[in-house]
Write a protein that holds these residues in place. Sequence first.
Motif, PDB file in Angstrom:
ATOM      1  N   LEU A 171      33.853  36.495  47.917  1.00 48.25           N
ATOM      2  CA  LEU A 171      35.123  36.061  48.199  1.00 48.25           C
ATOM      3  C   LEU A 171      35.642  35.566  46.752  1.00 48.25           C
ATOM      4  N   HIS A 172      35.247  35.309  45.942  1.00 49.30           N
ATOM      5  CA  HIS A 172      35.638  35.082  44.947  1.00 49.30           C
ATOM      6  C   HIS A 172      35.505  36.066  43.905  1.00 49.30           C
ATOM      7  N   SER A 173      35.256  37.192  44.583  1.00 49.10           N
ATOM      8  CA  SER A 173      35.219  38.683  43.073  1.00 49.10           C
ATOM      9  C   SER A 173      36.150  40.121  43.974  1.00 49.10           C
ATOM     10  N   THR A 174      34.880  40.362  44.918  1.00 48.83           N
ATOM     11  CA  THR A 174      35.975  41.791  45.714  1.00 48.83           C
ATOM     12  C   THR A 174      36.663  41.111  46.593  1.00 48.83           C
ATOM     13  N   GLY A 175      36.446  40.021  47.256  1.00 41.43           N
ATOM     14  CA  GLY A 175      37.338  39.529  48.634  1.00 41.43           C
ATOM     15  C   GLY A 175      39.090  40.404  48.146  1.00 41.43           C
ATOM     16  N   GLN A 176      39.420  39.796  47.049  1.00 40.21           N
ATOM     17  CA  GLN A 176      41.297  40.278  47.033  1.00 40.21           C
ATOM     18  C   GLN A 176      41.307  41.836  47.219  1.00 40.21           C
ATOM     19  N   TYR A 177      40.260  42.540  46.695  1.00 40.70           N
ATOM     20  CA  TYR A 177      40.277  43.976  46.973  1.00 40.70           C
ATOM     21  C   TYR A 177      40.394  44.073  48.315  1.00 40.70           C
TER      22      TYR A 177
END
Length: 585
Positions: free
Chosen positions: A497-503
Amino acid sequence: MDAQDKKQLDSADKVAPATLQLGKYQSAINAKLQEFDARDFTKGFWQKEASLWVQDEAAQQSVRSFMGWLRVAETMVAAVPEIEQFAQEVNAAGFKHVVVMGMGGSTMAPIVFEKSFPQGEGGLPMSILDTTNPGTVREIEKSVPLTETLFIVASKSGTTAEPLAFGDYFYHRLQELKGDKAGENFVAITDPGSKFVTAATEQGYRRIFLNFAEVGGRFSALSYFGLVPAALYGINIRELLDRAVEMMRACGAYGPVNHNPGLELGVALGVLAQEGRDKLTLVVPQSLSDLGLWLEQLIAESTGKEGKGILPVAGEPLGAPAVYGQDRVFVYVGYQGKPDEANQQKLAALEQAGHPVITILMADPLDLGQEFFRWEVATAVASAVMQINPFDQPNVQAAKTATDSLMKVVEKEGKLPQTEEPKVTEDGVSYYTAVQANTAADLVRAFFAQAKPGDFLNIQAYLTESPELNEDLQRLRQQVVDQLHIATTSGYGPRFLHSTGQYHKGGPNTGLFVQFTVDHPQDIQLPGRSYSFGTFQNAQAAGDLQALHDYSRRTLRIHLGDNAEQGMRTVLASLQGAPLVGAQA
């Protein structure tokens, strides 16, 4: 040639060599490099000219306010004696272990350090806690001598829910063992002005390291967030920083350079993404297996927005050219003089088949200082090619907001609401999705039948990580690559959630998201709160699923019951009978 120019050229010779085999895309990449050179891009880059990325005035201010990472390696050189002295004090105080507790940029670099380096002389063994999964919290607690363990609570904002929960739990445990001396076992790393500074001071933390507000989390590997754990682990942080500064020089930090490795890599990645090659597939030897976690966050969170983005693909089994679509770029990061024949042969075949292949060879693990900086520059440059702000994360808040709403229900009613009925339940495993079918196997195949060329699978495992589960998840990824020929990514929640979650929410709508959840029969209550770690993790899973739905993403949630390994075997067994077939297979 003056002394400064000579240093620039010397630095270019000292950085790890990169070979870019870009095939038919080379001419477009050369054209973009020439365009950037004509605009004096490198000079503007180091002068923080925000118009290189975005034209909106507010967005430009955002860009300028988060470019402190450009020279943080130089800044941190002066802090080396302070950090090394602290490491010596910790040893002298009799500590036997270090646990780094945080999320995203606060823990990704320490994970890479711990997995990529041997424990240094005088260093302490190190564990990283970056999940609310109660099974993992319990494993950490059982594996360390609590009264002789130094706990680092790392949170840039000082308000991130997970590290604050970790800190509360272990501080409470140490209070039970040491009373009002519990704070001696705790260290804070946070930004100036954070509310966490006040709390850590009141609780008597041994040390508070103040980082830099203008350095974003995913660009913080060479700041206190990465270097304090590295020094405690026994890594030579001075040499690590010296090599990072060499890469700074090679990338034009002190004036013109003939060969700018960060610019060249970034332009290549940006142009390739615009040409449809937007799945950056990382290939590494086993000794660098966790480098992908750091790169995932840096690239996905920086570029995955406005319906655009570069998707990092880490940990996927490398196959033959026939199993890949035309959306791949392959990057190999390894070591000079250490043959990796199996990977090299496959990469040669991929290059022969027309796939772009980039190779970076380091001298030894200390070159990671260089690579952190090279990739930070490359990510910022690729974002300039795509004309997006690499330093914001506008869609991350969506999952947090949904989770917060669910936690308010928990505080009021004592449990999470049940909002959806399963489409199918078989052998104790429940399946939730929008597609229709009468059996589990048919339902899963119907879900994957939506896959089209250029799509990707994202596996979200809200489970206790184990070798058995890792192997099972790899089997699922392998089947999808072999049969559907789409990229696959996998992450444990809530880490991703704190890494690829934005993508996942802000990038192109090309993902198929499979979420695995489980019951928590052996849960852990959080002190001073009305909920447990298990409830917290379940709320995060439900909140992220809701956010994916809000962005019209295709989702399948599979609830494995109270035994994740057994439930996963049931799921995989249901897929053995017939192949997965995509929409345009």
